[in-house]
Scaffold this motif. Sequence first.
Motif, PDB file in Angstrom:
ATOM      1  N   GLU A 214      13.591   3.259   0.421  1.00  0.00           N
ATOM      2  CA  GLU A 214      13.205   2.682  -1.007  1.00  0.00           C
ATOM      3  C   GLU A 214      12.247   3.379  -1.842  1.00  0.00           C
ATOM      4  N   ILE A 215      11.443   3.953  -1.023  1.00  0.00           N
ATOM      5  CA  ILE A 215      10.118   4.760  -1.284  1.00  0.00           C
ATOM      6  C   ILE A 215      10.913   6.128  -1.870  1.00  0.00           C
TER       7      ILE A 215
ATOM      8  N   PHE B 192       0.688  -1.177   0.008  1.00  0.00           N
ATOM      9  CA  PHE B 192       0.020   0.118   0.011  1.00  0.00           C
ATOM     10  C   PHE B 192       0.783   1.287  -0.045  1.00  0.00           C
ATOM     11  N   ALA B 193       1.881   1.427   0.932  1.00  0.00           N
ATOM     12  CA  ALA B 193       2.814   2.435   0.918  1.00  0.00           C
ATOM     13  C   ALA B 193       3.447   2.578  -0.356  1.00  0.00           C
ATOM     14  N   ARG B 194       3.860   1.598  -1.094  1.00  0.00           N
ATOM     15  CA  ARG B 194       4.618   1.788  -2.089  1.00  0.00           C
ATOM     16  C   ARG B 194       3.656   2.379  -3.547  1.00  0.00           C
ATOM     17  N   GLN B 195       2.542   1.730  -3.542  1.00  0.00           N
ATOM     18  CA  GLN B 195       1.544   2.216  -4.519  1.00  0.00           C
ATOM     19  C   GLN B 195       1.194   3.524  -4.235  1.00  0.00           C
ATOM     20  N   LEU B 196       0.994   3.914  -2.939  1.00  0.00           N
ATOM     21  CA  LEU B 196       0.495   5.331  -2.758  1.00  0.00           C
ATOM     22  C   LEU B 196       1.569   6.215  -3.350  1.00  0.00           C
ATOM     23  N   ALA B 197       2.847   5.899  -2.892  1.00  0.00           N
ATOM     24  CA  ALA B 197       3.922   6.901  -3.156  1.00  0.00           C
ATOM     25  C   ALA B 197       4.121   6.899  -4.808  1.00  0.00           C
TER      26      ALA B 197
END
Length: 268
Positions: free
Chosen positions: A51-52, A24-29
């Motif tokens: 990473e983000i 979720f955090a990666r796709q939101l970023a």
Amino acid sequence: MSLQKRYGPWALVLGASEGTGREFARQLAAEGIPSILIARREAPLEQLKAEIAQEYGVACINATIDLAHGDALERIVAVVDDREVGLLICNAGGDPNGKLFLDVPLSAWLDLIQRNVMTTMAVCHHFAGPMRTRGQGGILLLNSGACYGGAATMGPYSGSKAFMLGFAEGLWADLQPHGVDVLTLVLGRTDTPEFRRFLAEKGMDMPEDVWSAEAVARLGLERLPHGPIQNVGQADDQSGMSPQSAAERRARVVAVSKVTAELYGTGH
């Protein structure tokens, strides 16, 4: 409307260290939304934040907080500070016990209920208020097929997930007229590090009908505007996890809400 415009400027992700929370955090970023990353382990959060920042140029913040502690909400609020949270994702809430009810100390079950029920309800109450005032926002509650019924070794866990199901339906009915989206995403078997650890402990192979964490997160963000329920792997009008489809449960919530509005004068 883009995710950033609808659910920005910040997302708060509980249980962000691995699996679906991490995705979720990666796709939101990727959509330009930074996250406030919360979990018990610091190292995975630091790695995810780095990473983000490197891949998407988005600066997240993180904090190690045990959601089974009674002061979890207070500590989360302190970390969020004056940041405007447009999206709340409650991803933490598994069952670390996996044993018969009487074979585990009561304290372990109370920790599970504190994390899965009390902390979830507390953070929703705190962050939904400003969303309702703004007339915009989203709340995504990660659930399990255990919400539809209990089984051996799953009593407290399935009970906590049944609470989440009913809570999400009611919260959706409360907030939908105010422009705030609510969805409980009901998972089946999902390829996460936690699931892999469970399989290894039991000496079992990975089943074929498993969803990836990436696909689950993508589905959750896509279906968030269409709450209150999405059963992973099933169409909106398809039953299977429960006798009623998500669409049928939605219709029931709407019908009952009309009755309660008349009883309590809520104006819905």
